[in-house]
Motif scaffolding. Sequence first.
Motif, PDB file in Angstrom:
ATOM      1  N   GLY A   8      12.079 108.895  57.746  1.00 12.52           N
ATOM      2  CA  GLY A   8      13.434 108.852  58.608  1.00 12.52           C
ATOM      3  C   GLY A   8      14.042 110.239  58.700  1.00 12.52           C
ATOM      4  O   GLY A   8      14.400 111.057  59.479  1.00 12.52           O
ATOM      5  N   ALA A   9      14.530 110.322  57.346  1.00  9.08           N
ATOM      6  CA  ALA A   9      15.471 111.451  57.121  1.00  9.08           C
ATOM      7  C   ALA A   9      14.829 112.690  57.359  1.00  9.08           C
ATOM      8  O   ALA A   9      15.541 113.616  57.878  1.00  9.08           O
ATOM      9  N   THR A  10      13.767 112.771  56.922  1.00 11.78           N
ATOM     10  CA  THR A  10      13.054 114.156  57.104  1.00 11.78           C
ATOM     11  C   THR A  10      12.379 114.624  58.519  1.00 11.78           C
ATOM     12  O   THR A  10      12.826 115.770  59.088  1.00 11.78           O
ATOM     13  N   ALA A  11      12.303 113.639  59.155  1.00  8.15           N
ATOM     14  CA  ALA A  11      11.968 113.648  60.734  1.00  8.15           C
ATOM     15  C   ALA A  11      13.524 114.234  61.535  1.00  8.15           C
ATOM     16  O   ALA A  11      13.306 114.848  62.221  1.00  8.15           O
ATOM     17  N   GLY A  12      14.349 113.384  61.099  1.00  8.22           N
ATOM     18  CA  GLY A  12      15.720 113.531  61.671  1.00  8.22           C
ATOM     19  C   GLY A  12      16.397 114.925  61.260  1.00  8.22           C
ATOM     20  O   GLY A  12      16.747 115.598  62.078  1.00  8.22           O
ATOM     21  N   GLN A  13      16.107 115.481  60.213  1.00  6.73           N
ATOM     22  CA  GLN A  13      16.330 116.783  59.672  1.00  6.73           C
ATOM     23  C   GLN A  13      15.894 117.977  60.734  1.00  6.73           C
ATOM     24  O   GLN A  13      16.498 118.788  61.168  1.00  6.73           O
ATOM     25  N   LYS A  14      14.399 117.803  60.957  1.00  3.80           N
ATOM     26  CA  LYS A  14      13.783 118.614  61.616  1.00  3.80           C
ATOM     27  C   LYS A  14      14.386 118.530  63.245  1.00  3.80           C
ATOM     28  O   LYS A  14      14.386 119.542  63.756  1.00  3.80           O
ATOM     29  N   ILE A  15      14.510 117.402  63.780  1.00  3.89           N
ATOM     30  CA  ILE A  15      14.894 117.450  65.023  1.00  3.89           C
ATOM     31  C   ILE A  15      16.421 118.014  65.053  1.00  3.89           C
ATOM     32  O   ILE A  15      16.768 118.735  66.141  1.00  3.89           O
ATOM     33  N   ALA A  16      17.279 117.578  64.173  1.00  3.69           N
ATOM     34  CA  ALA A  16      18.578 118.554  64.288  1.00  3.69           C
ATOM     35  C   ALA A  16      18.559 119.866  64.058  1.00  3.69           C
ATOM     36  O   ALA A  16      19.050 120.617  64.781  1.00  3.69           O
ATOM     37  N   GLU A  17      17.808 120.171  62.952  1.00  2.00           N
ATOM     38  CA  GLU A  17      17.611 121.746  62.896  1.00  2.00           C
ATOM     39  C   GLU A  17      17.119 122.785  64.027  1.00  2.00           C
ATOM     40  O   GLU A  17      17.392 123.647  64.125  1.00  2.00           O
ATOM     41  N   ARG A  18      16.059 121.825  64.773  1.00  2.00           N
ATOM     42  CA  ARG A  18      15.557 122.594  65.954  1.00  2.00           C
ATOM     43  C   ARG A  18      16.309 122.465  66.926  1.00  2.00           C
ATOM     44  O   ARG A  18      15.954 123.187  68.299  1.00  2.00           O
ATOM     45  N   ASP A  19      17.407 121.871  67.021  1.00  2.00           N
ATOM     46  CA  ASP A  19      18.502 121.612  67.905  1.00  2.00           C
ATOM     47  C   ASP A  19      17.770 121.183  69.444  1.00  2.00           C
ATOM     48  O   ASP A  19      18.265 121.555  70.472  1.00  2.00           O
TER      49      ASP A  19
END
Length: 307
Positions: A8-19
């Motif tokens: 969950g955290a790693t997927a959320g990080q990708k979604i946030a970083e790619r805006d």
Amino acid sequence: MIGAGNVGATAGQKIAERDIADEVVFVDVVEGLPQGRALDMMESAPVEGFNTKVSGSNDYASISDSDIIVVTAGLARKPGMTRSDLLDKNAAIISSIAENIRKYAPRSFVIVVTNPMDIMTYLLFRKTGFPKNRVVGMAGVLDTSRFRTFVSMELGVYPSQVTAFVLGGHGPSMVPIVSNSSVAGVPLTQLLSTEKIEGIVKRTRMGGDEIVNLLKTGSAFYAPASSIYEMVASVALNERRILPCSAYIDGEYGIRGIFTGVPVVLGKSGVERIVEISISSEESAALKASAEAVRKDVELLTEHKFL
Ligand code: TXD
């Protein structure tokens, strides 16, 4: 993101970083975990250059009016544990999450990741009462990505030039569709011997176990998170990618009434349609056998009184 663990955290990080989202909200039962992960990610925004708001909470009310929900909450496999061993523990968790999704985000599109994934997706579908286009499971993109990786390693070529589909249930019965696999349009069967392809098929089927055995204290999360990202982006940006997802099947491929991996078009309304590709008769038989294995596990949900 329900579950702020590794996936969950790693997927959320990708979604946030790619805006690609206005906001990413983590919900987890462990106090401080979703808040800590969210704040840590927010503190990377100035350096990474993204504008997505990231927050964390232990309260399901914070998912109110979410457009897309990714469910990764639950236990991960330990070495020697099968995905089915997880069924009872995770079915209880998914049942309570489904109620909260129905209550707080009744119009959302849901991606289920928690194992045993095809069964948990079916359970969440039944418990939310959502239409079939708004519930899918993630595994096919991951299993396919593993297959593509092994092909690219074997041939020494650029991984994204390898195209393939791994269909069926997320488990040892999964079906890599070799007849439809290619590298830059060249059929795989022209590039690799039958023995090499069989080796890659076998390694793909055991791909999750290979990582569990190496990590010893958890299961894979980088490639699963990338796979979740691809599905979320296809819906959020209405890309309408054809992706292998666990979808509710109503007669396609000769299968009915369960969730299992098939190619679907994912767009802003969720599963826009299931794509029926032509596959060999052996692959079709293997897909039906895989679906039967999923159906047996789904029956356990009734036997164990989850439905
Ligand atoms: O291809 C696939 N579908 C998969 C599935 C690929 C990788 C992982 N796969 C499965 O996803 C795995 O077997 C697990 O069932 C889930 C999550 O794996 P992850 O590696 O992220 O597990 P963690 O790190 O243990 O995180 C799970 C989190 C943890 O923080 C718990 O506190 C939380 O889930 N949890 C909950 N959150 C919210 N609400 C409830 N009820 C809850 N229960 C546990």
